[in-house]
Motif scaffolding. Structure first.
Motif, PDB file in Angstrom:
ATOM      1  N   MET A   1       2.578   5.848  -9.884  1.00 21.37           N
ATOM      2  CA  MET A   1       3.570   5.049  -9.193  1.00 21.37           C
ATOM      3  C   MET A   1       2.842   4.141  -8.206  1.00 21.37           C
ATOM      4  O   MET A   1       1.898   4.552  -7.545  1.00 21.37           O
ATOM      5  CB  MET A   1       4.552   5.970  -8.481  1.00 21.37           C
ATOM      6  CG  MET A   1       5.525   5.230  -7.610  1.00 21.37           C
ATOM      7  SD  MET A   1       6.850   6.195  -6.836  1.00 21.37           S
ATOM      8  CE  MET A   1       6.084   7.684  -6.309  1.00 21.37           C
ATOM      9  N   ILE A   2       3.282   2.926  -8.110  1.00 20.38           N
ATOM     10  CA  ILE A   2       2.752   1.971  -7.143  1.00 20.38           C
ATOM     11  C   ILE A   2       3.873   1.644  -6.164  1.00 20.38           C
ATOM     12  O   ILE A   2       4.990   1.361  -6.587  1.00 20.38           O
ATOM     13  CB  ILE A   2       2.316   0.663  -7.822  1.00 20.38           C
ATOM     14  CG1 ILE A   2       1.303   0.939  -8.923  1.00 20.38           C
ATOM     15  CG2 ILE A   2       1.752  -0.316  -6.804  1.00 20.38           C
ATOM     16  CD1 ILE A   2       1.043  -0.274  -9.790  1.00 20.38           C
ATOM     17  N   TYR A   3       3.593   1.707  -4.883  1.00 19.42           N
ATOM     18  CA  TYR A   3       4.620   1.280  -3.933  1.00 19.42           C
ATOM     19  C   TYR A   3       3.987   0.651  -2.711  1.00 19.42           C
ATOM     20  O   TYR A   3       2.866   0.963  -2.340  1.00 19.42           O
ATOM     21  CB  TYR A   3       5.559   2.429  -3.548  1.00 19.42           C
ATOM     22  CG  TYR A   3       4.905   3.575  -2.826  1.00 19.42           C
ATOM     23  CD1 TYR A   3       4.878   3.617  -1.442  1.00 19.42           C
ATOM     24  CD2 TYR A   3       4.327   4.618  -3.532  1.00 19.42           C
ATOM     25  CE1 TYR A   3       4.282   4.672  -0.778  1.00 19.42           C
ATOM     26  CE2 TYR A   3       3.735   5.687  -2.871  1.00 19.42           C
ATOM     27  CZ  TYR A   3       3.719   5.702  -1.500  1.00 19.42           C
ATOM     28  OH  TYR A   3       3.115   6.743  -0.841  1.00 19.42           O
ATOM     29  N   ARG A   4       4.729  -0.260  -2.124  1.00 16.98           N
ATOM     30  CA  ARG A   4       4.297  -0.953  -0.910  1.00 16.98           C
ATOM     31  C   ARG A   4       4.794  -0.171   0.297  1.00 16.98           C
ATOM     32  O   ARG A   4       5.980   0.045   0.450  1.00 16.98           O
ATOM     33  CB  ARG A   4       4.849  -2.369  -0.902  1.00 16.98           C
ATOM     34  CG  ARG A   4       4.275  -3.227  -1.997  1.00 16.98           C
ATOM     35  CD  ARG A   4       5.031  -4.525  -2.228  1.00 16.98           C
ATOM     36  NE  ARG A   4       5.786  -4.998  -1.100  1.00 16.98           N
ATOM     37  CZ  ARG A   4       5.700  -6.220  -0.596  1.00 16.98           C
ATOM     38  NH1 ARG A   4       4.889  -7.091  -1.124  1.00 16.98           N
ATOM     39  NH2 ARG A   4       6.430  -6.582   0.425  1.00 16.98           N
ATOM     40  N   ASN A   5       3.870   0.250   1.143  1.00 17.74           N
ATOM     41  CA  ASN A   5       4.214   0.993   2.344  1.00 17.74           C
ATOM     42  C   ASN A   5       4.303   0.000   3.504  1.00 17.74           C
ATOM     43  O   ASN A   5       3.311  -0.321   4.138  1.00 17.74           O
ATOM     44  CB  ASN A   5       3.160   2.067   2.614  1.00 17.74           C
ATOM     45  CG  ASN A   5       3.542   2.994   3.740  1.00 17.74           C
ATOM     46  OD1 ASN A   5       4.308   2.621   4.633  1.00 17.74           O
ATOM     47  ND2 ASN A   5       3.004   4.190   3.707  1.00 17.74           N
ATOM     48  N   GLU A   6       5.506  -0.500   3.734  1.00 19.47           N
ATOM     49  CA  GLU A   6       5.725  -1.508   4.775  1.00 19.47           C
ATOM     50  C   GLU A   6       5.345  -0.978   6.160  1.00 19.47           C
ATOM     51  O   GLU A   6       4.796  -1.705   6.979  1.00 19.47           O
ATOM     52  CB  GLU A   6       7.192  -1.946   4.782  1.00 19.47           C
ATOM     53  CG  GLU A   6       7.706  -2.487   3.459  1.00 19.47           C
ATOM     54  CD  GLU A   6       7.347  -3.945   3.243  1.00 19.47           C
ATOM     55  OE1 GLU A   6       6.995  -4.624   4.231  1.00 19.47           O
ATOM     56  OE2 GLU A   6       7.420  -4.403   2.090  1.00 19.47           O
ATOM     57  N   LYS A   7       5.601   0.299   6.410  1.00 22.02           N
ATOM     58  CA  LYS A   7       5.347   0.884   7.727  1.00 22.02           C
ATOM     59  C   LYS A   7       3.853   0.873   8.069  1.00 22.02           C
ATOM     60  O   LYS A   7       3.462   0.563   9.193  1.00 22.02           O
ATOM     61  CB  LYS A   7       5.898   2.303   7.770  1.00 22.02           C
ATOM     62  CG  LYS A   7       5.871   2.933   9.129  1.00 22.02           C
ATOM     63  CD  LYS A   7       6.576   4.282   9.096  1.00 22.02           C
ATOM     64  CE  LYS A   7       6.670   4.880  10.485  1.00 22.02           C
ATOM     65  NZ  LYS A   7       7.398   6.141  10.484  1.00 22.02           N
TER      66      LYS A   7
END
Length: 81
Positions: A1-7
């Motif tokens: 899974m690829i996700y953008r961690n905005e925090k």
């Protein structure tokens, strides 16, 4: 899974086979070199298909790139092609 961690301001990658996690600075959402990404298509019914993204780290990539297409019929018979 690829996700953008905005925090945290980074992009995270999780191997769907072994669970290893890697991160890169920035919010590009682009998989890094050496990783592999693809999709698993599930036929939920004759009228609906679902697409699930899958990612694999360099350690698991060899095994996954050799994987064949697997079809499971309504009678639970499995065939690899």
């Amino acid at each position: 899974m690829i996700y953008r961690n905005e925090k945290l301001g980074n992009t995270a990658f999780t191997c769907d086979m072994c669970g290893v996690i890697s991160t890169e600075d920035g919010l590009s959402g682009v998989i890094p070199s050496g990783w592999m990404s693809g999709h698993l298509w599930l036929d939920v019914s004759l009228s609906e298909q679902r697409q699930i993204p899958l990612c694999f780290c360099p350690n698991c990539m060899g095994a996954m790139s050799e994987a064949a297409t697997v079809q499971i019929s309504a009678t639970s018979a499995v065939s690899a092609g």
